[in-house]
Write a protein that holds these residues in place. Structure first.
Motif, short mmCIF file in Angstrom:
data_model
loop_
_atom_site.label_atom_id
_atom_site.label_comp_id
_atom_site.label_asym_id
_atom_site.label_seq_id
_atom_site.Cartn_x
_atom_site.Cartn_y
_atom_site.Cartn_z
N VAL A 190 0.86 -1.18 0.00
CA VAL A 190 0.00 0.00 0.00
C VAL A 190 0.90 1.23 0.00
N PRO A 191 0.36 2.41 -0.31
CA PRO A 191 1.20 3.61 -0.24
C PRO A 191 1.77 3.81 1.15
N ALA A 192 3.02 4.22 1.23
CA ALA A 192 3.69 4.35 2.52
C ALA A 192 2.95 5.30 3.45
N ASP A 193 2.39 6.38 2.90
CA ASP A 193 1.73 7.36 3.76
C ASP A 193 0.33 6.92 4.21
N ARG A 194 -0.12 5.74 3.75
CA ARG A 194 -1.40 5.20 4.20
C ARG A 194 -1.22 3.92 5.01
N LEU A 195 0.02 3.56 5.32
CA LEU A 195 0.29 2.26 5.94
C LEU A 195 -0.36 2.12 7.31
#
Length: 413
Positions: A381-386
């Motif tokens: 998943v996107p790192a900023d949504r982990l």
């Protein structure tokens, strides 16, 4: 066997508290062997100093330097035990009989020669051993890489025939998710060893997967306990005491932010290309996950995999050189993280993966690569949504403290 992590030994007060626990166990008639990590952030500080002199690496000397963190920790623990009137002797990994093979910085324990430890126990002393290190056939220090002190403790427990290995850390149990990310995770009192190994590999930081696998191989019962408070902690064994078919499928949600996604694209279709790239990664002791490749009859070779971002920088030039010789290129995406649901029987319950992806989609969190096995389902998943992804899945599978546990993954009861 007691093992104390660096965060549990960061201050003199914490060292003395651990020494009191060790002395109390010895007073109850137990013969105690202790393994310690370097205090606090010592290893990171030593590594930064090494890079100041050798930015491109000097692996042997780096190991000589990094090993001193655990050696200092062992000596201080022995002094704290002496302060309490408890006889103790600190030992380096080599002095304790830990023999290692492989590259500096990522060695593997080959065998344990516990003669000196046994002699100290017979004499009534507490051996305090520096974890994270052994010696090779040349007598050089080899550090054991990530989780090295946990692995040292389990290896010594196995070599000594210890009843169990107690891992003391700054949390009071293994939880259904990282308590720093999820507001109300559940403490897990018993975890089957195969599930714990997957949790550790996919991001749970309490215990390293190498140590768990070693414990499973040698039948060493492992406990995760708080170094500062009393409590039952978490027991990790080869069996799980619960009903079979009615057991909840999902045990925990883990996450790993130290991930890079690597894409390989080459014009040729030589059949051994995948093996060539994986061989390079093996030479740098880099684990790979979520691997996929193009088929044998396609006109170009494509391959993708995930690996540790923090350790890829050393291997990246070799991967780029190999791709160049094959008329191709690589692309590295560091803006991803890996979220995983861990449990049992997931291949027999495909609805678990479907529920995972549905929950992430409903939260508008995009996923890219997916891997499923009998024990886990992982997605990038996107790192900023982990962190958000962890919370979404923890709730979706009913893992929040106080929530009713579900035995199914479909949501239908």
């Amino acid at each position: 066997m007691h093992k104390y992590g660096g965060s549990s030994l960061a201050t003199p007060g914490q060292v003395r508290h651990a020494a009191a626990r060790i002395s109390a166990a010895r007073g109850r008639g137990s013969r105690v062997v202790v393994v310690v990590s370097a205090q606090g952030d010592t290893t990171d500080e030593l590594l930064a100093r090494a890079r100041g002199f050798a930015p491109h690496g000097d692996s042997r000397e780096a190991d000589q330097l990094l090993a001193t963190g655990e050696v200092a920790s062992a000596a201080l623990m022995a002094m704290a035990l002496h302060e309490r009137g408890t006889p103790a002797l600190s030992l380096t990994g080599g002095q304790a009989g830990v023999r290692a093979l492989g590259r500096h910085g990522s060695g593997l324990i080959d065998r344990v020669a516990p003669g000196r430890i046994l002699g100290l126990l017979e004499a009534g002393a507490v051996p305090v051993i520096a974890g994270f290190q052994g010696v090779n056939s040349s007598g050089d220090t080899v550090t054991l890489g990530r989780g090295g002190s946990d692995t040292t403790a389990v290896a010594l427990a196995a070599g000594l025939g210890a009843e169990r290995c107690e891992i003391y850390t700054d949390v009071d149990a293994v939880y259904s998710a990282d308590p720093r990310v999820v507001e109300a995770p559940r403490p897990l009192r018993h975890i089957p060893v195969d599930v714990m190994a997957e949790m550790a590999f996919t991001g749970a930081r309490v215990l390293h997967s190498r140590a768990v696998e070693l414990a499973a191989t040698h039948g060493v019962e492992t406990l995760v306990l708080s170094s500062s408070t009393e409590g039952p902690g978490t027991v990790i064994t080869g069996t799980y005491q619960t009903a079979l078919e009615t057991a909840p499928a999902i045990t925990a949600v883990t996450h790993d932010a130290d991930v890079a996604r690597v894409l390989v694209h080459c014009a040729g279709t030589a059949p051994d290309m995948a093996a060539d790239f994986l061989t390079v990664l093996a030479e740098y002791a880099l684990p790979v996950d979520l691997v996929a490749r193009s088929g044998p009859h396609e006109e170009e070779f494509r391959m993708g995999f995930a690996t540790r971002r923090s350790e890829l920088c050393e291997a990246a030039p070799a991967l780029e050189r190999l791709a160049g010789t094959l008329g191709g290129r690589i692309r590295i995406d560091s803006e991803v993280g890996k979220v995983t649901v861990v449990g049992t029987g997931l291949l027999n319950r495909p609805e678990c993966t479907a529920r995972m992806l549905r929950a992430l989609s409903d939260a508008d969190i995009p996923t890219t690569w997916i891997l499923t096995s009998q024990i886990r389902a992982s997605a990038l998943v996107p790192a900023d949504r982990l962190n958000e992804a962890v919370r979404v899945l923890h709730t979706a599978f009913g893992l929040d403290a106080g929530a009713a546990r579900s035995t199914a993954c479909s949501g239908a009861e």
